[in-house]
Design a protein around this motif. Structure first.
Motif, mmCIF file in Angstrom:
data_model
loop_
_atom_site.group_PDB
_atom_site.id
_atom_site.type_symbol
_atom_site.label_atom_id
_atom_site.label_comp_id
_atom_site.label_asym_id
_atom_site.label_seq_id
_atom_site.Cartn_x
_atom_site.Cartn_y
_atom_site.Cartn_z
ATOM 1 N N ALA A 62 5.617 4.557 2.717
ATOM 2 C CA ALA A 62 5.503 5.994 2.461
ATOM 3 C C ALA A 62 6.708 6.434 1.639
ATOM 4 O O ALA A 62 7.843 6.363 2.126
ATOM 5 N N ASN A 108 2.978 -1.080 4.340
ATOM 6 C CA ASN A 108 2.531 0.297 4.107
ATOM 7 C C ASN A 108 3.786 1.137 3.877
ATOM 8 O O ASN A 108 4.518 1.435 4.828
ATOM 9 N N HIS A 157 4.444 0.193 8.877
ATOM 10 C CA HIS A 157 4.524 1.431 8.096
ATOM 11 C C HIS A 157 5.991 1.806 8.009
ATOM 12 O O HIS A 157 6.647 2.057 9.026
ATOM 13 N N ALA A 160 -0.506 9.648 6.731
ATOM 14 C CA ALA A 160 -1.269 8.573 7.369
ATOM 15 C C ALA A 160 -1.084 8.562 8.874
ATOM 16 O O ALA A 160 -1.941 8.071 9.609
ATOM 17 N N ASN A 206 0.859 -1.179 0.000
ATOM 18 C CA ASN A 206 0.000 0.000 0.000
ATOM 19 C C ASN A 206 0.897 1.231 0.000
ATOM 20 O O ASN A 206 1.699 1.427 0.917
ATOM 21 N N SER A 229 1.625 4.492 0.981
ATOM 22 C CA SER A 229 1.119 5.291 2.086
ATOM 23 C C SER A 229 1.699 6.704 2.022
ATOM 24 O O SER A 229 2.059 7.194 0.955
ATOM 25 N N LYS A 245 -5.413 8.237 3.732
ATOM 26 C CA LYS A 245 -4.173 7.497 3.912
ATOM 27 C C LYS A 245 -4.173 6.730 5.235
ATOM 28 O O LYS A 245 -3.675 5.596 5.314
ATOM 29 N N ARG A 300 -6.387 3.639 4.843
ATOM 30 C CA ARG A 300 -5.725 2.600 4.056
ATOM 31 C C ARG A 300 -4.651 1.883 4.875
ATOM 32 O O ARG A 300 -4.527 0.649 4.820
ATOM 33 N N ASP A 301 -3.878 2.640 5.647
ATOM 34 C CA ASP A 301 -2.848 2.018 6.489
ATOM 35 C C ASP A 301 -3.465 1.014 7.457
ATOM 36 O O ASP A 301 -2.966 -0.110 7.610
ATOM 37 N N HIS A 335 -4.832 -2.202 5.745
ATOM 38 C CA HIS A 335 -3.778 -3.132 5.336
ATOM 39 C C HIS A 335 -3.069 -3.752 6.544
ATOM 40 O O HIS A 335 -2.617 -4.896 6.482
ATOM 41 N N ALA A 336 -2.993 -3.002 7.655
ATOM 42 C CA ALA A 336 -2.424 -3.575 8.879
ATOM 43 C C ALA A 336 -3.317 -4.688 9.420
ATOM 44 O O ALA A 336 -2.831 -5.725 9.894
#
Length: 215
Positions: free
Chosen positions: A150, A148, A209, A97, A91, A93, A111, A114-115, A118-119
Protein backbone atom coordinates in the motif's frame (compact mmCIF):
# COMPACT_ATOMS: atom_id res chain seq x y z
CA UNK A 1 -2.50 -2.82 -23.63
CA UNK A 2 -5.90 -1.85 -22.31
CA UNK A 3 -6.54 -4.03 -19.26
CA UNK A 4 -10.15 -2.84 -19.20
CA UNK A 5 -10.73 -4.67 -22.49
CA UNK A 6 -11.79 -7.98 -20.96
CA UNK A 7 -12.82 -9.56 -24.27
CA UNK A 8 -9.27 -9.30 -25.63
CA UNK A 9 -7.49 -9.80 -22.30
CA UNK A 10 -6.41 -13.46 -22.74
CA UNK A 11 -4.72 -12.97 -26.10
CA UNK A 12 -3.20 -9.62 -25.11
CA UNK A 13 -1.69 -11.02 -21.92
CA UNK A 14 -0.48 -14.14 -23.70
CA UNK A 15 1.28 -12.04 -26.33
CA UNK A 16 3.13 -10.02 -23.69
CA UNK A 17 4.06 -12.96 -21.46
CA UNK A 18 5.07 -15.37 -24.22
CA UNK A 19 8.76 -14.32 -24.08
CA UNK A 20 8.88 -15.14 -20.35
CA UNK A 21 7.92 -18.74 -21.00
CA UNK A 22 10.38 -19.18 -23.85
CA UNK A 23 13.49 -17.42 -22.50
CA UNK A 24 15.88 -18.31 -19.68
CA UNK A 25 15.51 -15.39 -17.30
CA UNK A 26 17.17 -15.46 -13.88
CA UNK A 27 14.69 -13.05 -12.31
CA UNK A 28 11.24 -11.69 -13.13
CA UNK A 29 9.19 -8.98 -11.41
CA UNK A 30 5.55 -8.00 -11.89
CA UNK A 31 4.22 -4.75 -10.43
CA UNK A 32 0.45 -5.05 -10.75
CA UNK A 33 -0.82 -1.48 -10.43
CA UNK A 34 -3.48 -0.69 -13.06
CA UNK A 35 -6.85 0.33 -11.66
CA UNK A 36 -9.41 3.08 -11.27
CA UNK A 37 -11.53 4.70 -8.56
CA UNK A 38 -14.77 3.71 -10.22
CA UNK A 39 -18.04 5.39 -9.22
CA UNK A 40 -18.16 6.99 -5.77
CA UNK A 41 -21.11 7.36 -3.41
CA UNK A 42 -23.03 5.52 -0.70
CA UNK A 43 -23.68 1.85 -1.34
CA UNK A 44 -27.43 2.48 -1.65
CA UNK A 45 -27.10 5.35 -4.09
CA UNK A 46 -24.08 4.69 -6.35
CA UNK A 47 -25.02 5.65 -9.92
CA UNK A 48 -28.60 6.55 -8.87
CA UNK A 49 -28.70 9.14 -11.62
CA UNK A 50 -28.48 6.35 -14.20
CA UNK A 51 -30.87 3.58 -15.16
CA UNK A 52 -30.40 0.30 -13.27
CA UNK A 53 -29.06 -1.34 -16.43
CA UNK A 54 -26.51 1.41 -17.02
CA UNK A 55 -25.53 1.51 -13.35
CA UNK A 56 -24.96 -2.23 -13.30
CA UNK A 57 -22.82 -1.97 -16.43
CA UNK A 58 -20.62 0.66 -14.72
CA UNK A 59 -20.31 -1.55 -11.63
CA UNK A 60 -19.31 -4.50 -13.82
CA UNK A 61 -16.80 -2.45 -15.81
CA UNK A 62 -15.19 -1.27 -12.57
CA UNK A 63 -14.87 -4.80 -11.17
CA UNK A 64 -13.64 -6.16 -14.50
CA UNK A 65 -10.88 -3.56 -14.66
CA UNK A 66 -9.87 -3.43 -10.99
CA UNK A 67 -10.26 -7.11 -10.16
CA UNK A 68 -10.75 -9.51 -13.07
CA UNK A 69 -7.97 -8.15 -15.28
CA UNK A 70 -5.54 -7.80 -12.36
CA UNK A 71 -6.11 -11.35 -11.13
CA UNK A 72 -5.85 -12.79 -14.62
CA UNK A 73 -2.59 -10.95 -15.31
CA UNK A 74 -1.02 -12.21 -12.08
CA UNK A 75 -2.17 -15.80 -12.63
CA UNK A 76 -0.76 -15.91 -16.15
CA UNK A 77 2.49 -14.26 -15.06
CA UNK A 78 2.92 -16.86 -12.30
CA UNK A 79 2.33 -19.64 -14.79
CA UNK A 80 4.73 -18.20 -17.38
CA UNK A 81 7.51 -17.80 -14.81
CA UNK A 82 7.19 -21.18 -13.07
CA UNK A 83 10.71 -22.11 -14.27
CA UNK A 84 12.38 -18.82 -13.27
CA UNK A 85 14.69 -19.04 -10.19
CA UNK A 86 13.66 -15.68 -8.69
CA UNK A 87 10.12 -14.29 -9.08
CA UNK A 88 8.46 -11.40 -7.24
CA UNK A 89 4.83 -10.29 -7.65
CA UNK A 90 3.91 -6.87 -6.25
CA UNK A 91 0.23 -6.03 -5.99
CA UNK A 92 -0.21 -2.30 -5.48
CA UNK A 93 -2.72 -2.31 -2.66
CA UNK A 94 -4.25 0.37 -0.45
CA UNK A 95 -5.40 1.03 3.09
CA UNK A 96 -8.81 0.62 1.45
CA UNK A 97 -8.09 -3.12 1.20
CA UNK A 98 -8.25 -3.54 4.98
CA UNK A 99 -10.18 -0.47 6.20
CA UNK A 100 -13.70 0.50 4.98
CA UNK A 101 -13.82 4.00 3.52
CA UNK A 102 -17.38 5.41 3.27
CA UNK A 103 -18.53 6.17 -0.31
CA UNK A 104 -15.59 4.18 -1.77
CA UNK A 105 -17.19 0.74 -1.57
CA UNK A 106 -16.38 -0.51 -5.08
CA UNK A 107 -12.79 0.67 -4.84
CA UNK A 108 -12.39 -0.90 -1.37
CA UNK A 109 -13.99 -4.15 -2.52
CA UNK A 110 -11.63 -4.34 -5.48
CA UNK A 111 -8.53 -3.71 -3.38
CA UNK A 112 -9.64 -6.27 -0.76
CA UNK A 113 -10.25 -8.89 -3.45
CA UNK A 114 -6.83 -8.29 -4.97
CA UNK A 115 -5.11 -8.56 -1.58
CA UNK A 116 -6.74 -11.88 -0.78
CA UNK A 117 -6.08 -13.32 -4.25
CA UNK A 118 -2.39 -12.49 -4.00
CA UNK A 119 -2.22 -13.80 -0.42
CA UNK A 120 -3.70 -17.10 -1.62
CA UNK A 121 -1.17 -17.20 -4.46
CA UNK A 122 1.63 -16.77 -1.93
CA UNK A 123 0.30 -19.59 0.22
CA UNK A 124 -0.04 -21.91 -2.77
CA UNK A 125 3.66 -21.42 -3.44
CA UNK A 126 4.62 -22.47 0.08
CA UNK A 127 2.24 -25.43 0.27
CA UNK A 128 1.19 -28.27 -1.95
CA UNK A 129 -1.95 -30.38 -1.86
CA UNK A 130 -1.88 -34.17 -1.95
CA UNK A 131 -4.59 -36.80 -1.53
CA UNK A 132 -4.56 -36.39 2.25
CA UNK A 133 -4.64 -32.61 2.46
CA UNK A 134 -2.25 -29.69 2.41
CA UNK A 135 1.40 -30.21 3.34
CA UNK A 136 4.47 -27.97 3.22
CA UNK A 137 5.92 -27.61 -0.27
CA UNK A 138 9.30 -29.10 -1.08
CA UNK A 139 10.08 -26.17 -3.39
CA UNK A 140 12.21 -23.25 -2.23
CA UNK A 141 9.73 -20.65 -0.84
CA UNK A 142 12.24 -17.86 -1.58
CA UNK A 143 11.95 -18.57 -5.31
CA UNK A 144 8.47 -17.04 -5.55
CA UNK A 145 7.26 -14.28 -3.23
CA UNK A 146 4.25 -11.98 -3.26
CA UNK A 147 3.81 -8.58 -1.63
CA UNK A 148 0.65 -6.49 -1.20
CA UNK A 149 2.15 -2.99 -0.99
CA UNK A 150 0.00 0.00 0.00
CA UNK A 151 1.82 3.14 -1.22
CA UNK A 152 0.05 5.61 1.08
CA UNK A 153 -2.14 8.53 0.02
CA UNK A 154 -0.03 9.77 -2.89
CA UNK A 155 -0.07 13.08 -4.71
CA UNK A 156 -1.61 11.85 -7.96
CA UNK A 157 -4.51 12.56 -10.29
CA UNK A 158 -6.55 10.06 -8.27
CA UNK A 159 -6.21 12.03 -5.04
CA UNK A 160 -7.01 15.22 -6.95
CA UNK A 161 -10.30 13.61 -7.99
CA UNK A 162 -11.04 12.63 -4.39
CA UNK A 163 -10.15 16.09 -3.09
CA UNK A 164 -12.61 17.72 -5.50
CA UNK A 165 -15.39 15.10 -5.49
CA UNK A 166 -18.90 16.02 -4.37
CA UNK A 167 -19.75 12.29 -4.15
CA UNK A 168 -17.08 11.44 -1.58
CA UNK A 169 -17.75 11.24 2.15
CA UNK A 170 -17.35 14.75 3.59
CA UNK A 171 -14.64 13.80 6.07
CA UNK A 172 -12.60 11.99 3.43
CA UNK A 173 -13.01 14.80 0.94
CA UNK A 174 -11.77 17.28 3.53
CA UNK A 175 -8.80 15.05 4.36
CA UNK A 176 -7.66 14.78 0.75
CA UNK A 177 -8.31 18.45 0.05
CA UNK A 178 -6.42 19.66 3.13
CA UNK A 179 -3.58 17.18 2.64
CA UNK A 180 -3.17 18.31 -0.95
CA UNK A 181 -3.23 22.01 -0.08
CA UNK A 182 -0.70 21.54 2.74
CA UNK A 183 1.44 19.26 0.55
CA UNK A 184 1.14 16.43 3.07
CA UNK A 185 0.42 13.69 0.51
CA UNK A 186 3.12 11.11 -0.17
CA UNK A 187 5.33 11.91 -3.15
CA UNK A 188 5.23 9.08 -5.74
CA UNK A 189 9.05 9.05 -5.90
CA UNK A 190 9.24 8.52 -2.13
CA UNK A 191 6.86 5.58 -2.03
CA UNK A 192 8.52 4.05 -5.10
CA UNK A 193 11.90 4.30 -3.34
CA UNK A 194 10.48 2.60 -0.26
CA UNK A 195 9.11 -0.24 -2.38
CA UNK A 196 12.51 -0.68 -4.05
CA UNK A 197 14.06 -0.84 -0.58
CA UNK A 198 11.64 -3.60 0.44
CA UNK A 199 12.50 -5.57 -2.68
CA UNK A 200 16.25 -5.15 -2.22
CA UNK A 201 16.13 -6.34 1.40
CA UNK A 202 13.66 -9.08 0.43
CA UNK A 203 12.77 -9.74 4.07
CA UNK A 204 8.98 -9.36 3.77
CA UNK A 205 6.74 -12.34 4.42
CA UNK A 206 5.25 -13.61 1.18
CA UNK A 207 1.58 -12.69 0.91
CA UNK A 208 1.76 -9.97 3.55
CA UNK A 209 0.22 -6.48 3.38
CA UNK A 210 2.79 -3.74 3.97
CA UNK A 211 1.89 -0.06 4.09
CA UNK A 212 4.20 2.82 3.24
CA UNK A 213 3.91 4.03 6.84
CA UNK A 214 4.81 0.60 8.25
CA UNK A 215 8.35 0.66 6.85
Amino acid sequence: MDLANIDNLPQNVEKILEPLANENYNSCLLINNAGSLGPLGKVTSICDEESPTEALRRWKDTIDFNVTSSLWLTSQFAKATSHVPHVRVINISSLCAIDPFPTMSLYCAGKAARDMFHAVLAKEHTQQTDGEGTTPSTSNPAQFKVLNYAPGACSTEMTDILADSADLDGGLQQFFSTSRDKKQLVRPDDTAAKLVGLLMKDEFESGSHVDYWDV
